[in-house]
Design an enzyme around this catalytic site. Structure first.
Site, PDB file in Angstrom:
ATOM      1  N   CYS A   1       0.873  -1.175   0.000  1.00  0.00           N
ATOM      2  CA  CYS A   1       0.000   0.000   0.000  1.00  0.00           C
ATOM      3  C   CYS A   1       0.911   1.226   0.000  1.00  0.00           C
ATOM      4  O   CYS A   1       2.135   1.101   0.144  1.00  0.00           O
ATOM      5  CB  CYS A   1      -0.927  -0.008   1.213  1.00  0.00           C
ATOM      6  SG  CYS A   1      -0.091  -0.309   2.763  1.00  0.00           S
TER       7      CYS A   1
ATOM      8  N   HIS B   1       2.937  -7.659  -8.005  1.00  0.00           N
ATOM      9  CA  HIS B   1       1.769  -8.033  -8.810  1.00  0.00           C
ATOM     10  C   HIS B   1       2.085  -9.106  -9.868  1.00  0.00           C
ATOM     11  O   HIS B   1       1.697  -8.965 -11.045  1.00  0.00           O
ATOM     12  CB  HIS B   1       1.165  -6.788  -9.487  1.00  0.00           C
ATOM     13  CG  HIS B   1       1.177  -5.556  -8.603  1.00  0.00           C
ATOM     14  ND1 HIS B   1       1.001  -5.614  -7.235  1.00  0.00           N
ATOM     15  CD2 HIS B   1       1.377  -4.237  -8.880  1.00  0.00           C
ATOM     16  CE1 HIS B   1       1.079  -4.398  -6.728  1.00  0.00           C
ATOM     17  NE2 HIS B   1       1.313  -3.541  -7.694  1.00  0.00           N
TER      18      HIS B   1
ATOM     19  N   ASP C   1      -2.948  -2.470  -2.296  1.00  0.00           N
ATOM     20  CA  ASP C   1      -2.492  -1.444  -3.239  1.00  0.00           C
ATOM     21  C   ASP C   1      -3.237  -0.118  -3.040  1.00  0.00           C
ATOM     22  O   ASP C   1      -3.200   0.759  -3.912  1.00  0.00           O
ATOM     23  CB  ASP C   1      -2.588  -1.896  -4.699  1.00  0.00           C
ATOM     24  CG  ASP C   1      -1.821  -0.973  -5.636  1.00  0.00           C
ATOM     25  OD1 ASP C   1      -0.799  -0.402  -5.196  1.00  0.00           O
ATOM     26  OD2 ASP C   1      -2.243  -0.796  -6.788  1.00  0.00           O
TER      27      ASP C   1
HETATM   28  C1  0GY Z   1       1.213   0.171  -7.731  1.00  0.00           C
HETATM   29  C2  0GY Z   1       1.098   0.441  -9.153  1.00  0.00           C
HETATM   30  C3  0GY Z   1       1.327   1.589  -9.838  1.00  0.00           C
HETATM   31  C4  0GY Z   1       1.998   2.742  -9.382  1.00  0.00           C
HETATM   32  C5  0GY Z   1       3.006   2.802  -8.479  1.00  0.00           C
HETATM   33  O1  0GY Z   1       4.658   3.884  -7.323  1.00  0.00           O
HETATM   34  C6  0GY Z   1       3.764   4.013  -8.150  1.00  0.00           C
HETATM   35  O2  0GY Z   1       3.487   5.069  -8.713  1.00  0.00           O
HETATM   36  O3  0GY Z   1       3.380   1.723  -7.841  1.00  0.00           O
HETATM   37  C7  0GY Z   1       0.849   1.632 -11.231  1.00  0.00           C
HETATM   38  O4  0GY Z   1       0.536   2.718 -11.746  1.00  0.00           O
HETATM   39  O5  0GY Z   1       0.759   0.551 -11.862  1.00  0.00           O
HETATM   40  O6  0GY Z   1       1.641  -0.891  -7.359  1.00  0.00           O
HETATM   41  O7  0GY Z   1       0.881   1.018  -6.928  1.00  0.00           O
END
Ligand code: 0GY
Length: 318
Positions: free
Chosen positions: A38, A187, A263
């Protein structure tokens, strides 16, 4: 929970705010469950977003995250530095200190970081660094710089979290397999779930985990990976049903190397914002026995992020 705001920053056009007022999950999380992925965003007025960011989110504070934790029934959080804060880890460290031991962190650092700064982050609860290869989120960092960082953080007992798209795994394979630490994949390496489970792309990911016992995976983000979507969007009874076989296969193949996280606050979703309560219910479809659920939600994250508690559990025969 208080309503989402963005302070003095202007949110990216079309930004979907996190869902205020999530349901109480019907799936009862086991005692000691960890939300192992998260983020906190700002608040921007206190912790400004980084100039090099690729998006400007809706604020999502530590207090709002901890309210969600308590509402859903999690015991602890692993907070991952989001790219909108670049390598400025102040919001993350502040959240860790506020959590009073109930959160660990994964930071983003540059080669120029000093040992004293690493030590301060360690004392606050940081236990890993994130290397991001998703091109829409970050500018390129040379691999020799990343390898140097990985070697340095090894001395603190930290690990490396990697975020990449499935199509890029072949090109990144040699770098990933040379990393000297535990490596946690975000993921499931973002599989294309319209492809077969036993197709070449996901087979390569499974091989990556099978041949490298230091590699773990988060089986999170059905809402990000799904093409079929949640029931509200397509009238189907089972939410994110196309992700289930992939996540379940990883959980059952590597039960001691999987983690799960909400997340929250779900950056960059384009079509829908999940209700985190319903997202928790999804866990019972991918970890289908109490034993698998205990490992996914309690044993594994505790071993990786709170090893001192993990050894206590073992000493007490739990
Ligand atoms: C996630 C996925 C995303 C973004 C980030 O750090 C971030 O900006 O992780 C995404 O846009 O796929 O895991 O939070």
């Amino acid at each position: 929970m208080s309503k989402p705001t963005t302070g003095e920053f202007t949110k990216t056009t079309g930004w979907l705010d996190w869902y205020d007022g999530p349901a109480k999950p019907s799936f009862a999380l086991p005692a000691g469950a960890v939300d192992a992925h998260c983020h906190v965003f700002g608040p921007g007025a206190e912790f400004p977003y980084a100039p090099e960011r690729k998006y400007t989110p809706c604020d999502a504070s530590a207090a709002q995250l901890f309210a969600l934790r308590d509402h859903l029934g999690f015991d602890k959080n692993v907070i991952v530095q989001a790219t909108c804060h670049g390598a400025d880890n102040r919001a993350l460290v502040d959240a860790l200190l506020r959590a009073q031991g109930r959160a660990r962190g994964v930071a983003t650092v540059k080669r120029s970081i000093s040992d004293a700064e690493l030590q301060t982050m360690h004392d606050a609860g940081v236990r890993g660094v994130r290397f991001n290869f998703v091109k829409r989120l970050v500018d390129f960092t040379p691999k020799d710089e990343l390898m140097e960082i990985a070697s340095r953080i090894q001395a603190w007992g930290w690990h490396v979290v990697i975020y990449f798209e499935a199509v890029d795994l072949p090109e990144l394979w040699d770098f990933f397999t040379a990393l000297p630490t535990t490596v946690v994949v975000d993921h499931m390496g973002r599989p294309n779930v319209s492809q077969p489970l036993n197709g070449p792309e996901f087979n390569l990911f499974m091989r990556f985990m099978r041949e490298h016992p230091n590699v773990w995976s988060k089986v999170s983000c059905p809402e990000r990976l799904s093409l079929s979507g949640p029931p509200a969007l397509n009238g189907q009874a089972q939410p994110y049903r196309d992700v289930v076989p992939f996540a379940r296969h990883v959980v059952e193949s590597f039960p001691d190397r999987v983690l799960w996280g909400t997340d929250w606050p779900h950056p960059n979703l384009k079509e829908h914002m999940p209700d985190d309560g319903l997202l928790v219910n999804f866990i019972s479809q991918i970890a289908v026995t109490p034993d698998l659920q205990q490992r996914l939600l309690v044993t594994n994250p505790t071993r990786l992020y709170w090893p001192e508690l993990h050894s206590l559990e073992r000493t007490n025969g739990a």
